[in-house]
Structure formats: C-alpha cells, structure tokens
Design an enzyme around this catalytic site. Structure first.
Site, PDB file in Angstrom:
ATOM      1  N   THR A 184      21.636  78.716  10.935  1.00  0.00           N
ATOM      2  CA  THR A 184      23.000  78.631  10.377  1.00  0.00           C
ATOM      3  C   THR A 184      23.733  77.408  10.932  1.00  0.00           C
ATOM      4  O   THR A 184      24.243  76.571  10.179  1.00  0.00           O
ATOM      5  CB  THR A 184      23.792  79.911  10.745  1.00  0.00           C
ATOM      6  OG1 THR A 184      23.075  81.034  10.249  1.00  0.00           O
ATOM      7  CG2 THR A 184      25.189  79.888  10.162  1.00  0.00           C
ATOM      8  N   GLU A 230      31.802  73.116  22.932  1.00  0.00           N
ATOM      9  CA  GLU A 230      32.971  73.519  22.134  1.00  0.00           C
ATOM     10  C   GLU A 230      32.669  74.665  21.164  1.00  0.00           C
ATOM     11  O   GLU A 230      33.482  75.581  20.970  1.00  0.00           O
ATOM     12  CB  GLU A 230      33.492  72.305  21.350  1.00  0.00           C
ATOM     13  CG  GLU A 230      34.725  72.571  20.517  1.00  0.00           C
ATOM     14  CD  GLU A 230      35.895  73.080  21.331  1.00  0.00           C
ATOM     15  OE1 GLU A 230      36.527  72.276  22.012  1.00  0.00           O
ATOM     16  OE2 GLU A 230      36.188  74.302  21.286  1.00  0.00           O
ATOM     17  N   ASP A 249      29.538  89.743  22.821  1.00  0.00           N
ATOM     18  CA  ASP A 249      29.733  88.348  22.411  1.00  0.00           C
ATOM     19  C   ASP A 249      31.165  87.899  22.756  1.00  0.00           C
ATOM     20  O   ASP A 249      31.369  86.821  23.326  1.00  0.00           O
ATOM     21  CB  ASP A 249      29.471  88.217  20.896  1.00  0.00           C
ATOM     22  CG  ASP A 249      29.708  86.806  20.396  1.00  0.00           C
ATOM     23  OD1 ASP A 249      28.812  85.965  20.553  1.00  0.00           O
ATOM     24  OD2 ASP A 249      30.817  86.542  19.864  1.00  0.00           O
ATOM     25  N   LYS A 299      32.575  85.086  25.528  1.00  0.00           N
ATOM     26  CA  LYS A 299      33.538  84.018  25.209  1.00  0.00           C
ATOM     27  C   LYS A 299      34.751  84.090  26.143  1.00  0.00           C
ATOM     28  O   LYS A 299      35.275  83.057  26.570  1.00  0.00           O
ATOM     29  CB  LYS A 299      33.966  84.141  23.752  1.00  0.00           C
ATOM     30  CG  LYS A 299      32.829  83.765  22.797  1.00  0.00           C
ATOM     31  CD  LYS A 299      33.118  84.224  21.386  1.00  0.00           C
ATOM     32  CE  LYS A 299      32.053  83.748  20.424  1.00  0.00           C
ATOM     33  NZ  LYS A 299      32.122  84.428  19.122  1.00  0.00           N
ATOM     34  N   GLY A 307      30.323  80.726  11.245  1.00  0.00           N
ATOM     35  CA  GLY A 307      29.897  80.159   9.965  1.00  0.00           C
ATOM     36  C   GLY A 307      29.316  78.773  10.165  1.00  0.00           C
ATOM     37  O   GLY A 307      29.615  78.088  11.146  1.00  0.00           O
TER      38      GLY A 307
HETATM   39  N1  LIG Z   1      26.301  81.571  13.458  1.00  0.00           N
HETATM   40  C1  LIG Z   1      27.517  81.236  13.903  1.00  0.00           C
HETATM   41  O1  LIG Z   1      28.524  81.315  13.186  1.00  0.00           O
HETATM   42  C2  LIG Z   1      27.678  80.754  15.302  1.00  0.00           C
HETATM   43  C3  LIG Z   1      26.611  80.700  16.178  1.00  0.00           C
HETATM   44  N2  LIG Z   1      26.788  80.227  17.441  1.00  0.00           N
HETATM   45  C4  LIG Z   1      25.650  80.107  18.343  1.00  0.00           C
HETATM   46  O2  LIG Z   1      24.814  79.060  17.871  1.00  0.00           O
HETATM   47  C5  LIG Z   1      23.452  79.334  18.186  1.00  0.00           C
HETATM   48  C6  LIG Z   1      22.614  79.314  16.905  1.00  0.00           C
HETATM   49  O3  LIG Z   1      23.090  80.324  16.045  1.00  0.00           O
HETATM   50  P1  LIG Z   1      22.586  80.416  14.534  1.00  0.00           P
HETATM   51  O4  LIG Z   1      22.442  79.071  13.947  1.00  0.00           O
HETATM   52  O5  LIG Z   1      23.483  81.409  13.893  1.00  0.00           O
HETATM   53  O6  LIG Z   1      21.136  81.063  14.739  1.00  0.00           O
HETATM   54  P2  LIG Z   1      19.960  81.145  13.682  1.00  0.00           P
HETATM   55  O7  LIG Z   1      19.156  82.354  14.076  1.00  0.00           O
HETATM   56  O8  LIG Z   1      20.472  81.045  12.299  1.00  0.00           O
HETATM   57  O9  LIG Z   1      19.089  79.822  13.971  1.00  0.00           O
HETATM   58  C7  LIG Z   1      18.312  79.643  15.104  1.00  0.00           C
HETATM   59  C8  LIG Z   1      17.409  78.441  14.879  1.00  0.00           C
HETATM   60  O10 LIG Z   1      16.699  78.153  16.060  1.00  0.00           O
HETATM   61  C9  LIG Z   1      15.291  78.207  15.827  1.00  0.00           C
HETATM   62  N3  LIG Z   1      14.696  78.863  16.982  1.00  0.00           N
HETATM   63  C10 LIG Z   1      15.126  79.984  17.595  1.00  0.00           C
HETATM   64  N4  LIG Z   1      14.331  80.281  18.638  1.00  0.00           N
HETATM   65  C11 LIG Z   1      13.392  79.318  18.665  1.00  0.00           C
HETATM   66  C12 LIG Z   1      12.281  79.067  19.512  1.00  0.00           C
HETATM   67  N5  LIG Z   1      11.968  79.883  20.512  1.00  0.00           N
HETATM   68  N6  LIG Z   1      11.520  77.971  19.277  1.00  0.00           N
HETATM   69  C13 LIG Z   1      11.805  77.155  18.252  1.00  0.00           C
HETATM   70  N7  LIG Z   1      12.868  77.327  17.413  1.00  0.00           N
HETATM   71  C14 LIG Z   1      13.630  78.410  17.628  1.00  0.00           C
HETATM   72  C15 LIG Z   1      15.111  79.014  14.562  1.00  0.00           C
HETATM   73  O11 LIG Z   1      13.912  78.571  13.936  1.00  0.00           O
HETATM   74  P3  LIG Z   1      13.460  79.081  12.477  1.00  0.00           P
HETATM   75  O12 LIG Z   1      14.413  78.457  11.515  1.00  0.00           O
HETATM   76  O13 LIG Z   1      12.093  78.533  12.331  1.00  0.00           O
HETATM   77  O14 LIG Z   1      13.540  80.566  12.524  1.00  0.00           O
HETATM   78  C16 LIG Z   1      16.369  78.642  13.793  1.00  0.00           C
HETATM   79  O15 LIG Z   1      16.173  77.448  13.087  1.00  0.00           O
HETATM   80  C17 LIG Z   1      23.468  80.675  18.909  1.00  0.00           C
HETATM   81  O16 LIG Z   1      23.534  80.428  20.286  1.00  0.00           O
HETATM   82  C18 LIG Z   1      24.756  81.331  18.427  1.00  0.00           C
HETATM   83  O17 LIG Z   1      25.273  82.277  19.314  1.00  0.00           O
HETATM   84  C19 LIG Z   1      28.028  79.788  17.880  1.00  0.00           C
HETATM   85  C20 LIG Z   1      29.107  79.828  17.062  1.00  0.00           C
HETATM   86  C21 LIG Z   1      29.027  80.346  15.719  1.00  0.00           C
HETATM   87  N1  LIG Z   2      28.582  86.039  16.103  1.00  0.00           N
HETATM   88  C1  LIG Z   2      29.668  85.200  16.477  1.00  0.00           C
HETATM   89  C2  LIG Z   2      29.390  83.796  15.994  1.00  0.00           C
HETATM   90  C3  LIG Z   2      30.300  82.832  16.602  1.00  0.00           C
HETATM   91  O1  LIG Z   2      30.430  82.694  17.804  1.00  0.00           O
HETATM   92  C4  LIG Z   2      30.946  85.698  15.857  1.00  0.00           C
HETATM   93  O2  LIG Z   2      30.861  86.534  14.950  1.00  0.00           O
HETATM   94  O3  LIG Z   2      32.015  85.296  16.301  1.00  0.00           O
HETATM   95 NA    NA Z   3      35.525  76.077  19.660  1.00  0.00          NA
END
Ligand SMILES: NC(=O)C1=CN([C@@H]2O[C@H](COP(=O)(O)OP(=O)(O)OC[C@H]3O[C@@H](n4cnc5c(N)ncnc54)[C@H](OP(=O)(O)O)[C@@H]3O)[C@@H](O)[C@H]2O)C=CC1
Ligand SMILES: N[C@@H](CC=O)C(=O)O
Ligand code: NA
Length: 430
Positions: A14, A130, A202, A206, A303
């Site tokens: 994401t 951030e 979570d 934060k 998001g």
């Molecule tokens: N979603 C949100 O709105 C927010 C998320 N965050 C934080 O951002 C981070 C990412 O979240 P998000 O993008 O939602 O997570 P996702 O699960 O959507 O994406 C994780 C990505 O990392 C890859 N990945 C995970 N583990 C491994 C591994 N061991 N080796 C190689 N690749 C790996 C996955 O690969 P593959 O695509 O192949 O599965 C995927 O592409 C988290 O720490 C989350 O807490 C922070 C703020 C908001």
């Molecule tokens: N899962 C978290 C993603 C952002 O930090 C949330 O819902 O706030």
């Molecule tokens: Na922020």
C-alpha cells in the site's frame, strides 16, 4: 557534490506503491526542488508472482534485501515493508553502511526508535519517520521543528485510521463491525494483522513515538494504558449518542511535575469537541504547549498516497541533507529521564453501564458503593433489559480519579454485571 540520488525501496505494498507513484509522477518537481534527479534503483518484494499495478520496470524487483542494502550506489533506504525484527535489521544495516533511512514503521520506531536514532546519530545518518504517526499529517516535523521553541504539556488525538473508519461507518451507515473492518482492510488502512489496530496497540505505538518526541524522554509501549475496541458492547454507541457524546478511540498523553501518563482507549467524546467530528480514516492531534497554547493538526491518517506523501517529504529532507552534506545532525538524545506516572491518577467523568436484578433496594445498594468511594454521581437512568426481571442502569459520574472509577467497578461486581465503562472527554459541565 552528488549529481543524482538513488533510492532502495523495501516494500511495494500500500505505502510502497504510493511512494513509487509519487516519485515517478512528481519527478520533475523533485528535480526542480533538489537540483538533481531522484530515482528508485531497486525494490524489495516478497512474492514474485503477485500481480502488481506499478509502472516500475520489473527488472528493479528483488527478493533479496542484501542486494539493496549492500549496493554502494544506493543513497537512501525507504523501509515500507512492515513487521518488526526484519525491518529493524534492515534499518540497522543501512545506517551502519552510512545510508540515509526513511521509514513508515511505527512498530519498529515504538520498540527500537531510541536505539536506532542513537545509531543514526553515531553514524551521522538521517533516520526520518514522519509516516509512522498519522500517515499524511506532518506531526513529527511539527513537534521537531515547528514547535521546537515550546514546551509541550499534553497531546490528545485520534491516531488510528482503521478504528476511526470502523466507528464512523458503524455510526453513520449502520455498518457491522466485521464489514467495516473488511472495508478498511480493502482500502489499505488496516495493518497486516488488524488486531494491532482494533486492540489499540497501533495507536499506543504512535502515542509512544509522539510522547517520546514531545517530552524529550523515553516512553515504552508497556507504559501505555491500552483498551481496545473489544471493550465496546452492542448499544454503547447509541447510548453515547443519547447523552450527547460520540464514541472515539482516543490517545492521550500528559506531562506534569510527577511524570508522564499515556493512554489509548475508547472514550465518550462530547459532540461539541473538535475531535468528535473527525471521521473515517482521518486523524487529528491536539497539542498543548506552554507558549503556543492549543493547536490541532488534521488530515488523512492512513492510505496509500497520503502516507506516501509523508514518506516522500522525508526522502526530500534526506536528499537536501545529502546535497548539503549535513546528514545526521539532529541529535536525538532524550533530555529528560524517564518518569512514568500511572494513568490512575487522572481525573475525568465516567460512564458506567450495568445489568442488575430489577428488585427493591438495588439502586440504593449501587449508589452506596459510589458514596463509599467518594464518587459523586451526575445522573442515574434505568431502563428494562432484554432479559426478564433484569434492568440496565446507566450512571454518569462527576469528575473522579481513574483509581476511584476502578475501585467502584471492582465493588459493583458483587451486585451487578458491568456491561461497559468509558472515560468521558470534552464535557466541561459540572
Ligand atoms: N497502510 C497504511 O495506511 C499505513 C502503513 N504504515 C506502515 O507502513 C508499512 C507498510 O505498510 P503497507 O504498505 O500497508 O503494508 P503492505 O502489507 O501493503 O506492504 C508490505 C510490502 O512489503 C513487502 N514485504 C513485507 N515483508 C517482506 C519481506 N520479509 N521480504 C520482502 N518483502 C517484504 C511486501 O511484499 P509483497 O508485495 O511481495 O507481498 C509488500 O510489498 C508498515 O510498517 C505500516 O505499519 C504507516 C502509515 C500508514
Ligand atoms: N493501520 C494504521 C495505518 C496507519 O498508520 C491506521 O489505521 O491508522
Ligand atoms: Na505523519
């Protein structure tokens, strides 16, 4: 002086795909702002067979993190893979190799932030985070820079988008908890394991990050009083509404001469309170500073693109420092020793919902328990319960300490089932 900057992106989910989109679509603006081109050189993924909608050339994908971390031509590592140990190791590895790091990972920053920031200082590298709190809101930068001149006395906010989305959909669209959670997951707001969202962990992470920064001290996850959404019972949201409140998951953190208290829990928020109108995946954080008074930041808390905006702004900050050769000059050492105060000293009004036998004397037995603990009542209401011979009693207290509230709840168990109980926020009446 560098004439280009290369990024290694760990994760293309994401957030990672949002980062790739912004870096690609805003390429010219970035070049203009920095004077050099910025591009993604390699991307770590886990599942090679996953269908991807990214316009990145698949030749940049790898499943081997070392290939990115050991590449000397990569200047900035962007960790958006999530998880704790592997992500922490990757950040550590990158810092030890003298690379700048940007992360969105609150789990790692809440658990190991102090250690990693010290390592970044020692290695003269940047570690920006951030996006780890309140996705698209520049809250970390506000605390670090905008309010650097002030002394923060308290913070209060909605810092989890998923639970706020669920509560909004349940209230406004009568959606069930399960359907709302599935929708939050589909939209990319929820964590890989959404129990971190709904159990309040979570948000607690934060609040650890915000409190450590705001009060320049170490705050640990175990210092936070956490109650999750599981505490919410059928009918509670309607009851909140009937009394002029909105149910919200709220994080709060206060500092006084005795120490810091941090809590995350579902609360009854007065409808007149600004946070009560923060809906869906939006977040908001109130900051109270000695000099500035009250300020509030509001925006999307989760998001793809909103979160990626914060990540890319961190990348820009790291790029600027690289070009000026001033990375790692932020000096993160905590100013104050860690003194945590139990949240049980805190005063508030409380809502108590009880199930009792509908018989003579029950009300006076109940109120006697409140009197025994010197807990004054603002209102008492009774209505028939679903089960024969039982009644529900709703009590609102005047301002009492959490300890008094807990003592009352403990004693009530002898004569009533406690269906639910919440702190009331933002209601200044009596
Ligand atoms: N979603 C949100 O709105 C927010 C998320 N965050 C934080 O951002 C981070 C990412 O979240 P998000 O993008 O939602 O997570 P996702 O699960 O959507 O994406 C994780 C990505 O990392 C890859 N990945 C995970 N583990 C491994 C591994 N061991 N080796 C190689 N690749 C790996 C996955 O690969 P593959 O695509 O192949 O599965 C995927 O592409 C988290 O720490 C989350 O807490 C922070 C703020 C908001
Ligand atoms: N899962 C978290 C993603 C952002 O930090 C949330 O819902 O706030
Ligand atoms: Na922020």
């Amino acid at each position: 002086m560098k004439n280009e900057i290369s990024i290694g992106l760990l994760g293309l989910g994401t957030v990672g795909s949002g980062v790739a989109t912004i870096l690609q679509q805003h390429q010219q603006d970035l070049h203009h702002k920095l004077g050099v081109p910025v591009s993604i050189k390699k991307v770590l993924i886990k599942n090679e067979n996953k269908e991807r909608f990214s316009t990145l050339d698949p030749s940049v994908f790898t499943t081997n993190a070392q290939e990115i971390l050991n590449d000397p031509s990569i200047d900035i590592i962007v960790e958006v893979m999530g998880g704790i140990e592997e992500a922490k190791q990757a950040i550590e590895h990158a810092l030890r190799a003298g690379k700048q790091v940007v992360t969105a990972n609150k789990d790692v920053m809440a658990e190991y932030g102090h250690e990693l920031l010290k390592l970044a200082d020692a290695k003269k590298c940047d570690l920006f985070y951030e996006a780890s709190v309140a996705g698209g809101i520049p809250i970390i930068r506000t605390l670090e820079d905008g309010l650097a001149s002030d002394r923060i006395s308290s913070l209060m906010g909605i810092v989890n988008g998923t639970t706020n989305f669920i509560l909004t959909k349940m209230k406004q669209e009568n959606m069930s908890y399960e359907v709302a959670l599935a929708e939050a997951t589909r939209l990319g707001y929820a964590e890989a394991d959404p129990s971190a969202d709904v159990d309040g962990v979570d948000a607690a992470r934060k609040m650890v990050i915000l409190s450590s920064l705001a009060f320049s001290t170490e705050v640990h996850l175990s210092d936070v009083l956490v109650r999750g959404m599981k505490e919410i019972r059928d009918g509670d949201m309607d009851l909140a509404e009937g009394f002029g409140y909105t149910m919200k998951m709220v994080g709060s953190s206060k500092k006084n001469q005795d120490g810091i208290e941090v809590a995350v829990e579902p609360v009854f928020l007065a409808n007149s309170h600004l946070l009560a109108s923060v809906n869906n995946e939006f977040n908001a954080v109130y900051i109270y500073g000695d000099a500035v008074g009250e300020t509030m930041l509001y925006g999307p808390g989760a998001g793809s693109l909103p979160t990626a905006t914060s990540v890319v702004s961190d990348i820009i900050a790291a790029c600027r420092n690289l070009l000026l050769e001033v990375n790692g000059k932020r000096l993160h050492a905590a100013q104050h020793d860690r003194v945590i105060k139990s949240a049980n000293h805190r005063y508030a009004k409380y809502f108590h919902r009880l199930l009792v036998k509908d018989e003579v004397g029950v009300l006076s037995n109940l109120t006697a328990i409140y009197s025994n603990h010197n807990a004054s009542l603002q209102s008492v209401k009774q209505h028939p319960a679903g089960n024969e011979g039982m009644a529900e009693i709703i009590l609102l207290t005047h301002s009492i300490s959490r300890q008094q509230h807990l003592d009352v709840i403990e004693d009530l168990k002898d004569i009533a089932s406690v269906i639910s109980h919440y702190r009331i926020e933002g209601d200044e009446s009596a």
